[in-house]
Motif scaffolding. Structure first.
Motif, PDB file in Angstrom:
ATOM      1  N   ASN A 278       0.828  -1.207   0.000  1.00 17.90           N
ATOM      2  CA  ASN A 278       0.000   0.000   0.000  1.00 17.90           C
ATOM      3  C   ASN A 278       0.862   1.256   0.000  1.00 17.90           C
ATOM      4  O   ASN A 278       0.517   2.271  -0.626  1.00 17.90           O
ATOM      5  N   HIS A 279       2.006   1.203   0.698  1.00 20.31           N
ATOM      6  CA  HIS A 279       2.914   2.358   0.723  1.00 20.31           C
ATOM      7  C   HIS A 279       3.493   2.634  -0.654  1.00 20.31           C
ATOM      8  O   HIS A 279       3.768   3.793  -0.992  1.00 20.31           O
ATOM      9  N   VAL A 280       3.694   1.596  -1.452  1.00 17.63           N
ATOM     10  CA  VAL A 280       4.201   1.792  -2.809  1.00 17.63           C
ATOM     11  C   VAL A 280       3.211   2.614  -3.631  1.00 17.63           C
ATOM     12  O   VAL A 280       3.592   3.565  -4.339  1.00 17.63           O
ATOM     13  N   TYR A 281       1.914   2.296  -3.521  1.00 20.50           N
ATOM     14  CA  TYR A 281       0.904   3.072  -4.233  1.00 20.50           C
ATOM     15  C   TYR A 281       0.830   4.500  -3.705  1.00 20.50           C
ATOM     16  O   TYR A 281       0.678   5.452  -4.476  1.00 20.50           O
ATOM     17  N   ILE A 282       0.935   4.648  -2.381  1.00 23.16           N
ATOM     18  CA  ILE A 282       0.874   5.995  -1.808  1.00 23.16           C
ATOM     19  C   ILE A 282       2.040   6.844  -2.286  1.00 23.16           C
ATOM     20  O   ILE A 282       1.875   8.016  -2.664  1.00 23.16           O
ATOM     21  N   ASP A 283       3.236   6.277  -2.306  1.00 25.53           N
ATOM     22  CA  ASP A 283       4.405   7.031  -2.767  1.00 25.53           C
ATOM     23  C   ASP A 283       4.287   7.403  -4.241  1.00 25.53           C
ATOM     24  O   ASP A 283       4.687   8.503  -4.648  1.00 25.53           O
ATOM     25  N   SER A 284       3.727   6.510  -5.041  1.00 27.47           N
ATOM     26  CA  SER A 284       3.574   6.816  -6.465  1.00 27.47           C
ATOM     27  C   SER A 284       2.547   7.916  -6.700  1.00 27.47           C
ATOM     28  O   SER A 284       2.669   8.701  -7.647  1.00 27.47           O
ATOM     29  N   LEU A 285       1.534   7.992  -5.833  1.00 26.71           N
ATOM     30  CA  LEU A 285       0.506   9.025  -5.995  1.00 26.71           C
ATOM     31  C   LEU A 285       0.957  10.376  -5.467  1.00 26.71           C
ATOM     32  O   LEU A 285       0.407  11.409  -5.859  1.00 26.71           O
ATOM     33  N   LYS A 348      -5.399  13.162  -8.077  1.00 20.42           N
ATOM     34  CA  LYS A 348      -4.475  12.328  -7.310  1.00 20.42           C
ATOM     35  C   LYS A 348      -4.896  12.253  -5.850  1.00 20.42           C
ATOM     36  O   LYS A 348      -4.755  11.211  -5.199  1.00 20.42           O
ATOM     37  N   GLN A 349      -5.428  13.374  -5.317  1.00 26.14           N
ATOM     38  CA  GLN A 349      -5.880  13.375  -3.931  1.00 26.14           C
ATOM     39  C   GLN A 349      -7.056  12.423  -3.744  1.00 26.14           C
ATOM     40  O   GLN A 349      -7.152  11.718  -2.734  1.00 26.14           O
ATOM     41  N   MET A 350      -7.965  12.387  -4.718  1.00 23.14           N
ATOM     42  CA  MET A 350      -9.096  11.463  -4.637  1.00 23.14           C
ATOM     43  C   MET A 350      -8.627  10.015  -4.705  1.00 23.14           C
ATOM     44  O   MET A 350      -9.202   9.141  -4.054  1.00 23.14           O
ATOM     45  N   GLU A 351      -7.599   9.752  -5.485  1.00 27.59           N
ATOM     46  CA  GLU A 351      -7.047   8.401  -5.538  1.00 27.59           C
ATOM     47  C   GLU A 351      -6.252   8.075  -4.279  1.00 27.59           C
ATOM     48  O   GLU A 351      -6.182   6.913  -3.857  1.00 27.59           O
ATOM     49  N   TYR A 352      -5.673   9.120  -3.685  1.00 27.39           N
ATOM     50  CA  TYR A 352      -4.810   8.916  -2.519  1.00 27.39           C
ATOM     51  C   TYR A 352      -5.614   8.572  -1.268  1.00 27.39           C
ATOM     52  O   TYR A 352      -5.148   7.786  -0.420  1.00 27.39           O
ATOM     53  N   PRO A 354      -8.373   6.675  -0.475  1.00 27.05           N
ATOM     54  CA  PRO A 354      -8.636   5.279  -0.100  1.00 27.05           C
ATOM     55  C   PRO A 354      -7.392   4.524   0.349  1.00 27.05           C
ATOM     56  O   PRO A 354      -7.449   3.714   1.286  1.00 27.05           O
ATOM     57  N   TYR A 355      -6.259   4.779  -0.318  1.00 28.49           N
ATOM     58  CA  TYR A 355      -5.031   4.096   0.079  1.00 28.49           C
ATOM     59  C   TYR A 355      -4.558   4.569   1.453  1.00 28.49           C
ATOM     60  O   TYR A 355      -4.027   3.774   2.241  1.00 28.49           O
ATOM     61  N   ARG A 356      -4.745   5.857   1.730  1.00 26.43           N
ATOM     62  CA  ARG A 356      -4.379   6.371   3.044  1.00 26.43           C
ATOM     63  C   ARG A 356      -5.262   5.761   4.135  1.00 26.43           C
ATOM     64  O   ARG A 356      -4.776   5.408   5.215  1.00 26.43           O
ATOM     65  N   GLU A 357      -6.553   5.612   3.842  1.00 27.57           N
ATOM     66  CA  GLU A 357      -7.455   4.989   4.807  1.00 27.57           C
ATOM     67  C   GLU A 357      -7.069   3.526   5.042  1.00 27.57           C
ATOM     68  O   GLU A 357      -7.102   3.043   6.183  1.00 27.57           O
ATOM     69  N   LYS A 358      -6.695   2.822   3.969  1.00 26.27           N
ATOM     70  CA  LYS A 358      -6.233   1.443   4.134  1.00 26.27           C
ATOM     71  C   LYS A 358      -4.993   1.381   5.008  1.00 26.27           C
ATOM     72  O   LYS A 358      -4.857   0.488   5.861  1.00 26.27           O
ATOM     73  N   ASP A 359      -4.075   2.311   4.808  1.00 28.39           N
ATOM     74  CA  ASP A 359      -2.843   2.327   5.590  1.00 28.39           C
ATOM     75  C   ASP A 359      -3.141   2.507   7.081  1.00 28.39           C
ATOM     76  O   ASP A 359      -2.530   1.847   7.927  1.00 28.39           O
ATOM     77  N   ILE A 360      -4.099   3.378   7.394  1.00 27.43           N
ATOM     78  CA  ILE A 360      -4.488   3.588   8.796  1.00 27.43           C
ATOM     79  C   ILE A 360      -5.113   2.319   9.364  1.00 27.43           C
ATOM     80  O   ILE A 360      -4.808   1.914  10.497  1.00 27.43           O
ATOM     81  N   ARG A 361      -5.984   1.673   8.601  1.00 31.64           N
ATOM     82  CA  ARG A 361      -6.644   0.454   9.091  1.00 31.64           C
ATOM     83  C   ARG A 361      -5.633  -0.671   9.314  1.00 31.64           C
ATOM     84  O   ARG A 361      -5.758  -1.436  10.285  1.00 31.64           O
TER      85      ARG A 361
END
Length: 487
Positions: A278-285, A348-352, A354-361
Protein backbone atom coordinates in the motif's frame (compact mmCIF):
# COMPACT_ATOMS: atom_id res chain seq x y z
CA UNK A 1 3.93 -21.01 50.03
CA UNK A 2 2.69 -23.87 47.85
CA UNK A 3 -0.52 -24.11 49.88
CA UNK A 4 -1.05 -20.35 49.66
CA UNK A 5 -0.45 -20.34 45.92
CA UNK A 6 -2.77 -23.31 45.45
CA UNK A 7 -5.43 -21.60 47.58
CA UNK A 8 -5.31 -18.41 45.48
CA UNK A 9 -5.29 -20.30 42.19
CA UNK A 10 -8.34 -22.34 43.21
CA UNK A 11 -10.07 -19.17 44.37
CA UNK A 12 -9.39 -17.51 40.99
CA UNK A 13 -10.11 -20.24 38.44
CA UNK A 14 -13.76 -20.88 39.37
CA UNK A 15 -14.88 -17.20 39.30
CA UNK A 16 -12.93 -16.69 36.09
CA UNK A 17 -14.70 -19.54 34.28
CA UNK A 18 -18.12 -18.47 35.60
CA UNK A 19 -17.68 -14.82 34.66
CA UNK A 20 -16.17 -15.71 31.28
CA UNK A 21 -19.18 -17.79 30.24
CA UNK A 22 -21.61 -15.19 31.63
CA UNK A 23 -19.91 -12.40 29.69
CA UNK A 24 -19.77 -14.54 26.55
CA UNK A 25 -23.48 -15.34 26.87
CA UNK A 26 -24.37 -11.65 27.25
CA UNK A 27 -22.27 -10.71 24.21
CA UNK A 28 -23.88 -13.47 22.14
CA UNK A 29 -27.34 -12.19 23.10
CA UNK A 30 -26.33 -8.70 22.00
CA UNK A 31 -25.14 -10.17 18.69
CA UNK A 32 -28.44 -12.01 18.19
CA UNK A 33 -30.45 -8.88 19.00
CA UNK A 34 -28.40 -6.93 16.46
CA UNK A 35 -28.90 -9.42 13.61
CA UNK A 36 -32.26 -10.87 14.62
CA UNK A 37 -33.96 -9.47 11.50
CA UNK A 38 -31.38 -11.17 9.26
CA UNK A 39 -31.82 -14.58 10.92
CA UNK A 40 -35.54 -14.93 11.56
CA UNK A 41 -37.86 -16.19 8.83
CA UNK A 42 -35.21 -17.39 6.37
CA UNK A 43 -35.41 -21.11 7.07
CA UNK A 44 -31.81 -21.65 8.14
CA UNK A 45 -30.72 -25.08 9.26
CA UNK A 46 -29.70 -25.38 12.90
CA UNK A 47 -26.06 -26.03 12.03
CA UNK A 48 -25.82 -22.72 10.11
CA UNK A 49 -26.92 -20.76 13.21
CA UNK A 50 -24.60 -22.84 15.40
CA UNK A 51 -21.67 -22.21 13.05
CA UNK A 52 -22.34 -18.47 13.08
CA UNK A 53 -22.55 -18.39 16.90
CA UNK A 54 -19.34 -20.39 17.26
CA UNK A 55 -17.49 -17.90 15.05
CA UNK A 56 -18.97 -15.04 17.03
CA UNK A 57 -17.73 -16.59 20.30
CA UNK A 58 -14.19 -16.48 18.96
CA UNK A 59 -14.61 -12.91 17.73
CA UNK A 60 -16.03 -11.71 21.06
CA UNK A 61 -13.05 -13.15 22.92
CA UNK A 62 -11.29 -9.80 22.54
CA UNK A 63 -13.92 -8.20 24.79
CA UNK A 64 -14.94 -11.16 26.95
CA UNK A 65 -11.45 -12.11 28.13
CA UNK A 66 -10.37 -8.70 29.57
CA UNK A 67 -13.77 -8.13 31.20
CA UNK A 68 -13.87 -11.58 32.80
CA UNK A 69 -10.26 -11.11 33.92
CA UNK A 70 -11.19 -7.85 35.66
CA UNK A 71 -14.37 -9.19 37.24
CA UNK A 72 -12.90 -12.50 38.43
CA UNK A 73 -9.83 -10.83 39.96
CA UNK A 74 -12.03 -8.40 41.93
CA UNK A 75 -14.27 -11.26 43.09
CA UNK A 76 -11.32 -13.48 44.05
CA UNK A 77 -9.47 -11.00 46.22
CA UNK A 78 -12.72 -9.52 47.49
CA UNK A 79 -13.75 -12.96 48.77
CA UNK A 80 -10.31 -13.55 50.30
CA UNK A 81 -10.41 -10.15 51.97
CA UNK A 82 -13.98 -10.58 53.23
CA UNK A 83 -13.17 -13.97 54.81
CA UNK A 84 -9.94 -12.54 56.37
CA UNK A 85 -7.80 -15.00 54.45
CA UNK A 86 -5.66 -12.15 53.13
CA UNK A 87 -5.12 -11.05 56.73
CA UNK A 88 -4.02 -14.57 57.65
CA UNK A 89 -1.64 -14.70 54.69
CA UNK A 90 -0.05 -11.38 55.66
CA UNK A 91 0.12 -12.48 59.30
CA UNK A 92 2.12 -15.51 58.16
CA UNK A 93 4.74 -13.14 56.81
CA UNK A 94 3.76 -13.47 53.13
CA UNK A 95 3.32 -10.21 51.29
CA UNK A 96 0.46 -9.69 48.90
CA UNK A 97 2.89 -9.40 46.01
CA UNK A 98 4.36 -12.85 46.70
CA UNK A 99 0.91 -14.34 47.20
CA UNK A 100 -0.20 -12.98 43.80
CA UNK A 101 2.86 -14.33 41.96
CA UNK A 102 1.18 -17.52 40.59
CA UNK A 103 -1.78 -15.48 39.39
CA UNK A 104 0.55 -13.14 37.54
CA UNK A 105 2.05 -16.20 35.82
CA UNK A 106 -1.39 -17.55 34.90
CA UNK A 107 -2.57 -14.17 33.59
CA UNK A 108 0.67 -13.80 31.62
CA UNK A 109 0.00 -17.19 30.01
CA UNK A 110 -3.55 -16.10 29.17
CA UNK A 111 -2.18 -12.88 27.67
CA UNK A 112 0.39 -14.74 25.57
CA UNK A 113 -2.30 -17.15 24.42
CA UNK A 114 -4.59 -14.27 23.49
CA UNK A 115 -1.79 -12.72 21.42
CA UNK A 116 -1.20 -15.91 19.44
CA UNK A 117 -4.95 -16.38 19.14
CA UNK A 118 -5.43 -12.87 17.70
CA UNK A 119 -2.52 -13.37 15.29
CA UNK A 120 -3.11 -16.89 13.98
CA UNK A 121 -6.70 -17.95 14.70
CA UNK A 122 -8.75 -14.74 14.81
CA UNK A 123 -8.01 -13.69 11.18
CA UNK A 124 -9.24 -17.09 9.95
CA UNK A 125 -12.34 -16.86 12.15
CA UNK A 126 -13.03 -13.32 10.94
CA UNK A 127 -12.75 -14.52 7.35
CA UNK A 128 -15.16 -17.42 7.82
CA UNK A 129 -17.61 -15.39 9.89
CA UNK A 130 -17.48 -12.41 7.53
CA UNK A 131 -18.29 -14.51 4.48
CA UNK A 132 -20.99 -16.49 6.30
CA UNK A 133 -22.63 -13.36 7.76
CA UNK A 134 -22.57 -11.75 4.30
CA UNK A 135 -24.38 -14.76 2.82
CA UNK A 136 -26.84 -14.90 5.72
CA UNK A 137 -27.78 -11.23 5.33
CA UNK A 138 -28.03 -11.55 1.54
CA UNK A 139 -30.35 -14.59 1.65
CA UNK A 140 -34.01 -13.89 0.98
CA UNK A 141 -36.66 -14.60 3.57
CA UNK A 142 -38.83 -17.65 3.04
CA UNK A 143 -41.87 -17.28 0.85
CA UNK A 144 -44.68 -16.12 3.10
CA UNK A 145 -48.12 -14.84 2.12
CA UNK A 146 -49.83 -12.23 4.29
CA UNK A 147 -53.58 -11.84 3.63
CA UNK A 148 -54.31 -8.83 1.45
CA UNK A 149 -50.62 -8.03 0.74
CA UNK A 150 -48.74 -8.63 -2.51
CA UNK A 151 -45.65 -10.82 -2.19
CA UNK A 152 -42.94 -10.14 -4.81
CA UNK A 153 -40.09 -12.24 -3.41
CA UNK A 154 -40.34 -14.79 -6.26
CA UNK A 155 -38.62 -13.21 -9.29
CA UNK A 156 -41.11 -12.33 -12.02
CA UNK A 157 -44.25 -12.80 -9.90
CA UNK A 158 -46.50 -10.81 -7.57
CA UNK A 159 -48.91 -12.96 -5.57
CA UNK A 160 -51.76 -11.88 -3.33
CA UNK A 161 -54.42 -13.80 -1.41
CA UNK A 162 -57.31 -12.20 0.49
CA UNK A 163 -57.28 -14.95 3.12
CA UNK A 164 -55.55 -18.21 4.01
CA UNK A 165 -56.07 -21.21 6.25
CA UNK A 166 -54.53 -21.53 9.69
CA UNK A 167 -51.85 -23.97 8.49
CA UNK A 168 -50.99 -21.66 5.57
CA UNK A 169 -51.38 -24.32 2.87
CA UNK A 170 -54.72 -23.12 1.48
CA UNK A 171 -55.12 -19.65 -0.05
CA UNK A 172 -58.41 -17.98 -1.00
CA UNK A 173 -59.29 -15.41 -3.71
CA UNK A 174 -55.85 -15.42 -5.28
CA UNK A 175 -54.40 -12.92 -7.77
CA UNK A 176 -51.10 -13.67 -9.56
CA UNK A 177 -49.28 -11.14 -11.75
CA UNK A 178 -46.55 -12.53 -14.00
CA UNK A 179 -43.84 -10.09 -15.20
CA UNK A 180 -41.97 -11.59 -18.14
CA UNK A 181 -41.15 -8.63 -20.37
CA UNK A 182 -40.23 -5.93 -17.83
CA UNK A 183 -41.99 -3.98 -15.12
CA UNK A 184 -45.55 -4.38 -16.47
CA UNK A 185 -47.69 -7.43 -15.81
CA UNK A 186 -48.00 -9.55 -18.98
CA UNK A 187 -50.19 -12.31 -17.57
CA UNK A 188 -52.77 -12.14 -14.78
CA UNK A 189 -54.35 -15.14 -13.07
CA UNK A 190 -57.37 -15.17 -10.73
CA UNK A 191 -58.43 -18.22 -8.72
CA UNK A 192 -60.91 -18.87 -5.91
CA UNK A 193 -58.58 -21.28 -4.10
CA UNK A 194 -54.96 -22.33 -4.17
CA UNK A 195 -53.15 -25.19 -2.45
CA UNK A 196 -49.44 -24.79 -1.68
CA UNK A 197 -46.97 -27.66 -1.41
CA UNK A 198 -43.28 -28.22 -2.07
CA UNK A 199 -41.74 -30.56 -4.61
CA UNK A 200 -39.95 -33.67 -3.26
CA UNK A 201 -36.53 -32.03 -3.71
CA UNK A 202 -37.75 -28.67 -2.27
CA UNK A 203 -36.52 -26.90 -5.39
CA UNK A 204 -40.00 -25.83 -6.50
CA UNK A 205 -43.18 -24.60 -4.91
CA UNK A 206 -46.22 -26.23 -6.50
CA UNK A 207 -49.39 -24.13 -6.46
CA UNK A 208 -52.61 -25.94 -7.35
CA UNK A 209 -55.27 -23.43 -8.48
CA UNK A 210 -59.02 -24.18 -8.44
CA UNK A 211 -61.76 -22.48 -10.46
CA UNK A 212 -60.10 -19.47 -12.03
CA UNK A 213 -59.29 -17.48 -15.13
CA UNK A 214 -56.02 -16.47 -16.80
CA UNK A 215 -55.43 -13.42 -19.00
CA UNK A 216 -52.45 -13.34 -21.38
CA UNK A 217 -51.16 -10.41 -23.39
CA UNK A 218 -51.13 -11.69 -26.97
CA UNK A 219 -49.17 -8.65 -28.19
CA UNK A 220 -46.11 -9.83 -26.28
CA UNK A 221 -46.56 -13.45 -27.23
CA UNK A 222 -47.00 -12.66 -30.95
CA UNK A 223 -44.93 -9.51 -31.14
CA UNK A 224 -43.83 -10.11 -34.79
CA UNK A 225 -47.34 -10.42 -36.22
CA UNK A 226 -49.50 -8.00 -34.29
CA UNK A 227 -53.27 -8.40 -34.68
CA UNK A 228 -55.36 -5.63 -33.09
CA UNK A 229 -58.33 -8.03 -32.80
CA UNK A 230 -56.37 -10.35 -30.52
CA UNK A 231 -54.82 -8.11 -27.89
CA UNK A 232 -55.60 -10.42 -24.94
CA UNK A 233 -56.30 -14.12 -24.53
CA UNK A 234 -58.52 -15.45 -21.76
CA UNK A 235 -58.44 -19.02 -20.41
CA UNK A 236 -60.89 -20.42 -17.91
CA UNK A 237 -59.95 -23.46 -15.86
CA UNK A 238 -61.39 -25.68 -13.19
CA UNK A 239 -57.99 -26.87 -12.00
CA UNK A 240 -54.41 -26.09 -12.99
CA UNK A 241 -50.96 -26.39 -11.48
CA UNK A 242 -48.18 -23.79 -11.48
CA UNK A 243 -44.59 -24.40 -10.45
CA UNK A 244 -42.39 -21.65 -9.04
CA UNK A 245 -38.62 -21.94 -9.02
CA UNK A 246 -37.38 -21.42 -5.42
CA UNK A 247 -33.65 -21.48 -6.17
CA UNK A 248 -33.42 -17.74 -5.45
CA UNK A 249 -34.26 -18.51 -1.80
CA UNK A 250 -31.25 -20.79 -1.35
CA UNK A 251 -28.22 -19.50 0.56
CA UNK A 252 -25.31 -19.44 -1.89
CA UNK A 253 -21.89 -19.39 -0.31
CA UNK A 254 -19.55 -16.65 -1.51
CA UNK A 255 -15.93 -17.41 -2.29
CA UNK A 256 -13.87 -16.54 0.80
CA UNK A 257 -10.99 -15.29 -1.35
CA UNK A 258 -13.03 -12.13 -1.97
CA UNK A 259 -12.66 -11.18 1.72
CA UNK A 260 -9.03 -12.17 2.29
CA UNK A 261 -7.58 -8.69 1.73
CA UNK A 262 -9.68 -7.12 4.49
CA UNK A 263 -7.56 -5.84 7.37
CA UNK A 264 -9.40 -7.95 9.98
CA UNK A 265 -8.58 -11.15 8.05
CA UNK A 266 -4.79 -10.65 8.14
CA UNK A 267 -2.12 -11.73 10.62
CA UNK A 268 0.98 -9.69 11.50
CA UNK A 269 3.04 -10.98 8.58
CA UNK A 270 0.24 -10.36 6.08
CA UNK A 271 -0.47 -6.93 7.54
CA UNK A 272 3.16 -5.96 7.07
CA UNK A 273 3.11 -7.25 3.48
CA UNK A 274 -0.14 -5.48 2.55
CA UNK A 275 1.01 -2.31 4.29
CA UNK A 276 4.28 -2.25 2.32
CA UNK A 277 2.41 -2.77 -0.96
CA UNK A 278 0.00 0.00 0.00
CA UNK A 279 2.91 2.36 0.72
CA UNK A 280 4.20 1.79 -2.81
CA UNK A 281 0.90 3.07 -4.23
CA UNK A 282 0.87 6.00 -1.81
CA UNK A 283 4.40 7.03 -2.77
CA UNK A 284 3.57 6.82 -6.46
CA UNK A 285 0.51 9.02 -6.00
CA UNK A 286 2.34 11.66 -3.97
CA UNK A 287 4.80 12.54 -6.77
CA UNK A 288 2.83 14.85 -9.05
CA UNK A 289 5.35 16.25 -11.58
CA UNK A 290 6.64 18.70 -9.01
CA UNK A 291 9.11 20.37 -11.40
CA UNK A 292 6.49 21.38 -13.99
CA UNK A 293 4.01 22.37 -11.28
CA UNK A 294 6.55 24.67 -9.64
CA UNK A 295 7.53 26.19 -12.98
CA UNK A 296 4.06 27.29 -14.04
CA UNK A 297 2.76 28.14 -10.59
CA UNK A 298 5.82 30.32 -9.96
CA UNK A 299 5.14 32.20 -13.19
CA UNK A 300 1.50 32.64 -12.20
CA UNK A 301 2.33 33.90 -8.69
CA UNK A 302 5.09 36.21 -9.94
CA UNK A 303 2.68 37.94 -12.28
CA UNK A 304 0.17 38.70 -9.53
CA UNK A 305 2.61 39.38 -6.72
CA UNK A 306 3.03 43.10 -7.49
CA UNK A 307 -0.17 43.58 -9.49
CA UNK A 308 1.72 44.06 -12.77
CA UNK A 309 3.83 41.99 -15.16
CA UNK A 310 7.42 41.40 -14.02
CA UNK A 311 10.26 43.32 -15.69
CA UNK A 312 11.90 41.77 -18.70
CA UNK A 313 14.64 39.23 -17.92
CA UNK A 314 13.55 38.93 -14.27
CA UNK A 315 12.11 35.49 -14.96
CA UNK A 316 13.84 32.86 -17.03
CA UNK A 317 10.55 31.96 -18.73
CA UNK A 318 10.07 35.53 -20.04
CA UNK A 319 13.51 36.11 -21.54
CA UNK A 320 12.44 35.67 -25.16
CA UNK A 321 9.15 37.61 -24.94
CA UNK A 322 9.22 40.91 -26.82
CA UNK A 323 5.66 42.14 -27.41
CA UNK A 324 2.65 42.48 -25.10
CA UNK A 325 0.70 40.01 -27.23
CA UNK A 326 3.38 37.36 -26.78
CA UNK A 327 3.49 38.18 -23.10
CA UNK A 328 -0.31 37.74 -22.81
CA UNK A 329 -0.18 34.46 -24.67
CA UNK A 330 2.60 33.23 -22.38
CA UNK A 331 0.56 34.11 -19.28
CA UNK A 332 -2.55 32.40 -20.64
CA UNK A 333 -0.52 29.31 -21.41
CA UNK A 334 0.97 29.35 -17.92
CA UNK A 335 -2.48 29.74 -16.33
CA UNK A 336 -3.86 26.83 -18.37
CA UNK A 337 -0.92 24.69 -17.39
CA UNK A 338 -1.39 25.64 -13.72
CA UNK A 339 -5.07 24.68 -13.90
CA UNK A 340 -4.13 21.34 -15.43
CA UNK A 341 -1.64 20.71 -12.64
CA UNK A 342 -4.27 21.66 -10.07
CA UNK A 343 -6.84 19.30 -11.60
CA UNK A 344 -4.22 16.57 -11.69
CA UNK A 345 -3.44 17.16 -8.00
CA UNK A 346 -7.17 17.01 -7.11
CA UNK A 347 -7.58 13.72 -8.98
CA UNK A 348 -4.47 12.33 -7.31
CA UNK A 349 -5.88 13.37 -3.93
CA UNK A 350 -9.10 11.46 -4.64
CA UNK A 351 -7.05 8.40 -5.54
CA UNK A 352 -4.81 8.92 -2.52
CA UNK A 353 -7.61 8.99 0.11
CA UNK A 354 -8.64 5.28 -0.10
CA UNK A 355 -5.03 4.10 0.08
CA UNK A 356 -4.38 6.37 3.04
CA UNK A 357 -7.46 4.99 4.81
CA UNK A 358 -6.23 1.44 4.13
CA UNK A 359 -2.84 2.33 5.59
CA UNK A 360 -4.49 3.59 8.80
CA UNK A 361 -6.64 0.45 9.09
CA UNK A 362 -3.61 -1.80 8.62
CA UNK A 363 -1.72 0.04 11.37
CA UNK A 364 -4.71 -0.08 13.72
CA UNK A 365 -5.13 -3.80 13.21
CA UNK A 366 -1.39 -4.35 13.72
CA UNK A 367 -1.50 -2.64 17.12
CA UNK A 368 -4.73 -4.43 18.05
CA UNK A 369 -2.88 -7.76 18.07
CA UNK A 370 -0.82 -6.51 21.03
CA UNK A 371 -3.40 -4.42 22.91
CA UNK A 372 -5.59 -7.48 23.55
CA UNK A 373 -2.79 -9.23 25.43
CA UNK A 374 -1.71 -6.10 27.33
CA UNK A 375 -5.31 -5.23 28.28
CA UNK A 376 -5.64 -8.57 30.09
CA UNK A 377 -2.58 -7.76 32.21
CA UNK A 378 -3.77 -4.19 32.80
CA UNK A 379 -7.29 -5.07 33.91
CA UNK A 380 -5.97 -7.82 36.16
CA UNK A 381 -3.56 -5.25 37.62
CA UNK A 382 -6.59 -3.06 38.39
CA UNK A 383 -8.97 -5.78 39.57
CA UNK A 384 -6.71 -7.75 41.94
CA UNK A 385 -5.58 -4.82 44.15
CA UNK A 386 -9.05 -3.27 43.98
CA UNK A 387 -10.61 -6.48 45.30
CA UNK A 388 -8.04 -6.60 48.11
CA UNK A 389 -8.92 -3.01 49.03
CA UNK A 390 -12.73 -3.17 48.98
CA UNK A 391 -12.79 -6.66 50.63
CA UNK A 392 -16.23 -7.54 49.31
CA UNK A 393 -16.98 -10.79 47.50
CA UNK A 394 -19.95 -12.16 45.61
CA UNK A 395 -21.67 -10.55 42.64
CA UNK A 396 -22.66 -7.26 44.26
CA UNK A 397 -20.08 -4.54 44.68
CA UNK A 398 -17.39 -6.38 42.63
CA UNK A 399 -19.66 -6.45 39.59
CA UNK A 400 -20.45 -2.76 39.93
CA UNK A 401 -16.78 -1.83 40.27
CA UNK A 402 -15.79 -4.09 37.37
CA UNK A 403 -18.44 -2.59 35.09
CA UNK A 404 -17.38 0.96 36.00
CA UNK A 405 -13.69 0.39 35.28
CA UNK A 406 -14.37 -1.64 32.15
CA UNK A 407 -16.68 1.06 30.81
CA UNK A 408 -13.96 3.63 31.42
CA UNK A 409 -11.47 1.45 29.55
CA UNK A 410 -13.90 0.64 26.73
CA UNK A 411 -15.05 4.26 26.24
CA UNK A 412 -11.47 5.56 26.10
CA UNK A 413 -10.42 2.78 23.73
CA UNK A 414 -13.43 3.30 21.44
CA UNK A 415 -13.07 7.08 21.24
CA UNK A 416 -9.32 6.87 20.69
CA UNK A 417 -9.71 4.22 17.98
CA UNK A 418 -12.35 6.33 16.23
CA UNK A 419 -9.99 9.32 16.38
CA UNK A 420 -7.24 7.16 14.86
CA UNK A 421 -9.55 6.05 12.02
CA UNK A 422 -10.37 9.72 11.35
CA UNK A 423 -6.62 10.51 11.31
CA UNK A 424 -7.01 12.81 14.35
CA UNK A 425 -4.56 10.57 16.22
CA UNK A 426 -1.84 8.29 15.01
CA UNK A 427 -2.78 4.58 15.06
CA UNK A 428 -0.26 3.92 17.82
CA UNK A 429 -1.71 6.55 20.16
CA UNK A 430 -5.27 5.63 19.25
CA UNK A 431 -4.88 1.93 20.07
CA UNK A 432 -2.74 2.37 23.18
CA UNK A 433 -4.49 5.42 24.67
CA UNK A 434 -6.71 3.48 27.10
CA UNK A 435 -3.77 1.41 28.33
CA UNK A 436 -1.58 4.50 28.77
CA UNK A 437 -4.32 6.32 30.72
CA UNK A 438 -5.19 3.43 33.05
CA UNK A 439 -1.68 2.12 33.74
CA UNK A 440 -0.98 4.80 36.43
CA UNK A 441 -4.27 3.81 38.08
CA UNK A 442 -3.17 0.15 38.19
CA UNK A 443 0.16 1.17 39.74
CA UNK A 444 -1.61 3.36 42.30
CA UNK A 445 -4.07 0.62 43.31
CA UNK A 446 -1.26 -1.92 43.58
CA UNK A 447 0.66 0.45 45.86
CA UNK A 448 -2.40 1.05 48.05
CA UNK A 449 -3.14 -2.66 48.39
CA UNK A 450 0.45 -3.69 49.23
CA UNK A 451 0.76 -0.95 51.89
CA UNK A 452 -2.65 -1.74 53.46
CA UNK A 453 -3.81 1.80 52.83
CA UNK A 454 -7.46 2.71 52.72
CA UNK A 455 -8.49 3.84 49.29
CA UNK A 456 -11.54 5.91 50.25
CA UNK A 457 -10.24 7.40 53.52
CA UNK A 458 -10.73 11.16 53.04
CA UNK A 459 -8.97 12.06 56.31
CA UNK A 460 -5.83 10.24 55.21
CA UNK A 461 -5.71 12.12 51.90
CA UNK A 462 -6.34 15.38 53.78
CA UNK A 463 -3.43 14.75 56.15
CA UNK A 464 -1.12 13.90 53.27
CA UNK A 465 -2.18 17.02 51.38
CA UNK A 466 -1.53 19.18 54.44
CA UNK A 467 1.89 17.60 54.96
CA UNK A 468 2.76 18.17 51.29
CA UNK A 469 1.64 21.79 51.54
CA UNK A 470 3.76 22.35 54.66
CA UNK A 471 6.80 20.96 52.87
CA UNK A 472 6.24 23.28 49.92
CA UNK A 473 5.85 26.31 52.22
CA UNK A 474 8.96 25.34 54.21
CA UNK A 475 10.95 24.97 50.98
CA UNK A 476 10.05 28.46 49.79
CA UNK A 477 10.73 29.93 53.25
CA UNK A 478 14.22 28.42 53.27
CA UNK A 479 14.78 29.75 49.76
CA UNK A 480 13.76 33.28 50.83
CA UNK A 481 16.10 33.18 53.87
CA UNK A 482 18.96 32.08 51.62
CA UNK A 483 18.29 34.95 49.22
CA UNK A 484 18.16 37.49 52.07
CA UNK A 485 21.42 36.22 53.53
CA UNK A 486 23.14 36.53 50.15
CA UNK A 487 21.78 40.06 49.70
Amino acid sequence: MKKIHLLILQAFIKPFLVTFFIVMFVLLMLFLFKYIDDLIGKGFQWYVILELLSYQCAVQLAMALPLSMLLSSIMTFGNLGESYELVAIKAAGVSLRKAMTPLFVVVALFSAGSFFFSDYILPVVNLKMGSLLYDVRKKKADFFIKPGVFNSTIPGYSIRAKAKSEDGTTLYDMMIYQHQSGGTADNVTFAKEGYVQNSPDNRYMVLKLIDGVRYEDARVKNAKRYDPRQQFTRFRFKETTTKFDMSSFDMNRTDQDLFKSHHQMLNLKQLRLYSDSNHVYIDSLQHVNAVEAKRYINLYSTYFQNGKPPARKTNVHLDDIATKEQYRMALNNALNQARQVKDLAVNKQMEYAPYREKDIRYDIEWHRKFTLAVSCLLLFGIGAPLGAIIRKGGLGLPVVMAIIFFLIYHVIATLAEKAAKDASLTPMWGMWMAIIVLTPLAIFLTYKSTTDSKLFDADQYKLKAEALWKRIVAFFNRKKKTDYSKG
